[in-house]
Design an enzyme around this catalytic site. Sequence first.
Site, PDB file in Angstrom:
ATOM      1  N   GLY A 164       0.793  -1.233   0.000  1.00  0.00           N
ATOM      2  CA  GLY A 164       0.000   0.000   0.000  1.00  0.00           C
ATOM      3  C   GLY A 164       0.818   1.272   0.000  1.00  0.00           C
ATOM      4  O   GLY A 164       0.313   2.334   0.347  1.00  0.00           O
ATOM      5  N   LYS A 201      15.689  -1.227  -8.332  1.00  0.00           N
ATOM      6  CA  LYS A 201      15.863  -0.194  -9.340  1.00  0.00           C
ATOM      7  C   LYS A 201      14.554   0.544  -9.529  1.00  0.00           C
ATOM      8  O   LYS A 201      13.486  -0.061  -9.613  1.00  0.00           O
ATOM      9  CB  LYS A 201      16.293  -0.827 -10.671  1.00  0.00           C
ATOM     10  CG  LYS A 201      16.434   0.156 -11.828  1.00  0.00           C
ATOM     11  CD  LYS A 201      17.550   1.153 -11.593  1.00  0.00           C
ATOM     12  CE  LYS A 201      17.669   2.121 -12.781  1.00  0.00           C
ATOM     13  NZ  LYS A 201      18.644   3.191 -12.503  1.00  0.00           N
ATOM     14  N   LEU A 203      12.068   2.444 -11.732  1.00  0.00           N
ATOM     15  CA  LEU A 203      11.756   2.589 -13.151  1.00  0.00           C
ATOM     16  C   LEU A 203      11.077   3.932 -13.383  1.00  0.00           C
ATOM     17  O   LEU A 203      10.201   4.345 -12.614  1.00  0.00           O
ATOM     18  CB  LEU A 203      10.857   1.441 -13.618  1.00  0.00           C
ATOM     19  CG  LEU A 203      11.440   0.031 -13.400  1.00  0.00           C
ATOM     20  CD1 LEU A 203      10.427  -1.033 -13.817  1.00  0.00           C
ATOM     21  CD2 LEU A 203      12.742  -0.133 -14.166  1.00  0.00           C
ATOM     22  N   ARG A 291      -4.863 -13.328  -2.459  1.00  0.00           N
ATOM     23  CA  ARG A 291      -6.262 -13.087  -2.094  1.00  0.00           C
ATOM     24  C   ARG A 291      -7.006 -12.559  -3.303  1.00  0.00           C
ATOM     25  O   ARG A 291      -6.436 -12.354  -4.373  1.00  0.00           O
ATOM     26  CB  ARG A 291      -6.340 -12.043  -0.975  1.00  0.00           C
ATOM     27  CG  ARG A 291      -5.630 -10.743  -1.339  1.00  0.00           C
ATOM     28  CD  ARG A 291      -5.892  -9.630  -0.360  1.00  0.00           C
ATOM     29  NE  ARG A 291      -5.006  -8.494  -0.543  1.00  0.00           N
ATOM     30  CZ  ARG A 291      -5.145  -7.549  -1.461  1.00  0.00           C
ATOM     31  NH1 ARG A 291      -6.126  -7.622  -2.350  1.00  0.00           N
ATOM     32  NH2 ARG A 291      -4.298  -6.537  -1.542  1.00  0.00           N
ATOM     33  N   ARG A 337     -12.966   3.270  -8.617  1.00  0.00           N
ATOM     34  CA  ARG A 337     -13.217   3.114  -7.194  1.00  0.00           C
ATOM     35  C   ARG A 337     -13.890   4.386  -6.661  1.00  0.00           C
ATOM     36  O   ARG A 337     -13.277   5.462  -6.671  1.00  0.00           O
ATOM     37  CB  ARG A 337     -11.919   2.863  -6.430  1.00  0.00           C
ATOM     38  CG  ARG A 337     -11.190   1.607  -6.858  1.00  0.00           C
ATOM     39  CD  ARG A 337     -10.077   1.276  -5.888  1.00  0.00           C
ATOM     40  NE  ARG A 337      -9.275   0.145  -6.347  1.00  0.00           N
ATOM     41  CZ  ARG A 337      -8.409  -0.519  -5.581  1.00  0.00           C
ATOM     42  NH1 ARG A 337      -8.240  -0.147  -4.317  1.00  0.00           N
ATOM     43  NH2 ARG A 337      -7.714  -1.529  -6.069  1.00  0.00           N
TER      44      ARG A 337
END
Length: 450
Positions: A164, A201, A203, A291, A337
């Site tokens: 998260g 690393k 990105l 999950r 969402r």
Amino acid sequence: MFEKVLIANRGEIALRILRACREIGVATVAVHSTADAEAMHVRLADESVCIGPPPAAESYLNIPRLMAACEITGADAVHPGYGFLSENARFAEILETHDITFIGPTSEHIRIMGDKIEAKATAKRLGIPVVPGSDGAVTSEKQAAAVAKEMGYPVLIKAAAGGGGRGMKVAHRPEDLDIALKTARAEAKAAFGDDSVYIEKYLAKPRHIEVQVFGDGKGNAIHLGERDCSLQRRHQKVWEEAPSPGLNVEERKRIGAVVADAMRKLKYRGAGTVEFLYEDGQFFFIEMNTRLQVEHPVTEMITGLDLVIEQIRIAAGASLSLKQEDVTFAGHAIECRINAEHPRTFRPSPGMITYWHPPGGLGVRVDSGAYQGYRIPPNYDSLIGKLIVHGKNRNEALMRLRRCLSEFVIDGIDTTIPLFKDLVKESDIANGAYDIHWLENYLKASEQKP
């Protein structure tokens, strides 16, 4: 098949699981805190048990109280949903010792994938490409500096037990490393009780691609395609879609085959999601969630499969209901969402929903436990619903999403619906030209406008 499933969760996912159970004739038990006594899943379940006061630590995360609810009701299985105890290996073990089935992977697989360092090593061993980085936890500033120098800046410092976005910091230059390391460790300790960190690393402009997998624990495993979750704020997903507008057919088949093969080798059981950063045609493993995901509906929309029913079947001992060649993909799906938050400041907005009018029509799905007159408690995650649309192609899905957002009315609280109304107007969104930094940059630019 199980006789009675206890749903160890709340909100829209609890209602989603309840509906799946009802469709296959399995009785349900809803557990709830005192703050959730009027929740929709509590109203609809065959039985309900109050497990404590509003704080999650005293209710939804309280294993003894959940076990007592199982004993009182005679539940023979528990579905954890997502969040809370869904990836808690100890909870799965305790259920097993009481002859109650945990609807999910084995505790061993939960534990392996819950430790980000061990998960990365396991992925590498199974043939999944990983992000270049330290072989394990870095234990000193000197070691961290050596690793960062070898792979080149910028680098990402991540909590080993994290998720998260907590315990995650970027060091763009050598002089940033010390403070980033200390901050990441402090956040990791506060959030997870473990200050172990490792280095990867960083990105520059990757997409966040995740592959949905299913295994039956007997050596059979399939993939159900990928989801693109690149539109994120503070490492929290906001908008997800399937298939990804950034992949071609060959790349899709390649990464799906790699992941499914790895799950067969692992003898993985149940639903799982293998997450990658994707840049310049290359996939780099970042983590596996053992999950069901919040965004599982977009996969259901393009495959026509019910992932929750499949979870329950497999947990009951059945083999996979289909083979890889039986999986087909149709059209395009997008999920937004809907959070009870201010659409720009993202300040939580608990309170009473005074008016609720969700959109409808062909190819439209709203997963939510909210309703008119429902009071959103301030104690939990601000997600109150998910708007999912499906179209024959991405353009049709975007047009349908635009229409649905204009129909969706929620009064009494702030929501993120206005943000999505703005996003669907953006040319980068229409063209699928975004990466994991796009939304943060967009929000910053919006703040600077008069």
